[in-house]
Enzyme design. Sequence first.
Site, short mmCIF file in Angstrom:
data_model
loop_
_atom_site.label_atom_id
_atom_site.label_comp_id
_atom_site.label_asym_id
_atom_site.label_seq_id
_atom_site.Cartn_x
_atom_site.Cartn_y
_atom_site.Cartn_z
N ASP A 68 0.73 -1.09 0.08
CA ASP A 68 -0.20 0.14 0.03
C ASP A 68 0.82 1.10 -0.04
O ASP A 68 0.45 2.14 -0.72
CB ASP A 68 -0.98 0.03 1.12
CG ASP A 68 -0.42 -0.24 2.64
OD1 ASP A 68 0.74 -0.31 2.73
OD2 ASP A 68 -1.12 -0.47 3.30
N GLN A 69 1.85 1.23 0.76
CA GLN A 69 2.84 2.61 0.75
C GLN A 69 3.40 2.71 -0.58
O GLN A 69 3.33 3.92 -1.04
CB GLN A 69 3.91 2.38 1.89
CG GLN A 69 3.25 2.33 3.21
CD GLN A 69 2.60 3.62 3.73
OE1 GLN A 69 2.51 4.78 3.05
NE2 GLN A 69 1.87 3.36 4.79
#
Length: 289
Positions: free
Chosen positions: A241-242
């Site tokens: 996700d990052q």
Amino acid sequence: MIMKNRDSYILGIDTGTTGLKTLLIDVHGNVRCRAYREYAVHHPHPDWVEQDPEDWWEALCATIREILEQSGVPAHRILGMGISSQGSTFVLLDEKGELVRPAVTWLDRRAEHEEESESERIFDITGLQPFPGWTGTVLKWFHHHEPNMLKNTKQLLLVGDYLGYRLTGEVCTDFSSAARTRLLDLRRQDWCDDLLDASGVLRSQMPRLGPSGKVFGKVTSGAARVTGLCEGMPVVLGGFDQSCAMLGAGAVSRGILMVSLGTATMVCTTSPEPFVDSKWRVTTSCHAL
């Protein structure tokens, strides 16, 4: 049949630590509809942090159905979808494709006192410093304390992989997600057999690897029935996700920083090559690029 024209859309899924978000995005990049569902985090013992993967699946199905209903967009106008997800959290499946146990999340600390040798060598291979929540570290704990869990495992999946498997029946993971396991050789972009062996898992138990954005499967008839999507719709590999957030924020070249404030706080930047340095000891992972 999937139809492509100026009224076409894509679905973006983010499977976070405490909830799942689904976005309907048109081909010009505009968000047309969104839906969200929370799910529980369980603490069966002190320092253990687990989740029920079925909760992720139910949240995915519910948000897709809500978006189709609220937007009024016909499912055949959706060209495809990709999934970003929390890092390091993993699922174990048996021969029948059923759960061996609940998912162990990146917040888990059962492996806090797991002894580690050659930490500098592992850092040089993986770009990750010692941390009890890495997939490989928790697997090592199972290897030493609950070996039957791994003996009964046919397939290990990360969060996005599990949802992709439920959608398509195919097993695959992307490099940015794999890089958060502490089992991936960053430079070779392949599983490290020595680290797999130390963690008690076989290469055959790990998902195959591919780049973010690659089509790895299509929605099955069963998944189409419970989500409302069209059978045969392409599903692409997403990412950690990052890393996906960096892509969305434009942090895709040297000198640009992204600050992310969520369940975890991270300051991220992009490097054209692995930045693994014993002096700076910066965490390094594969980008979604």
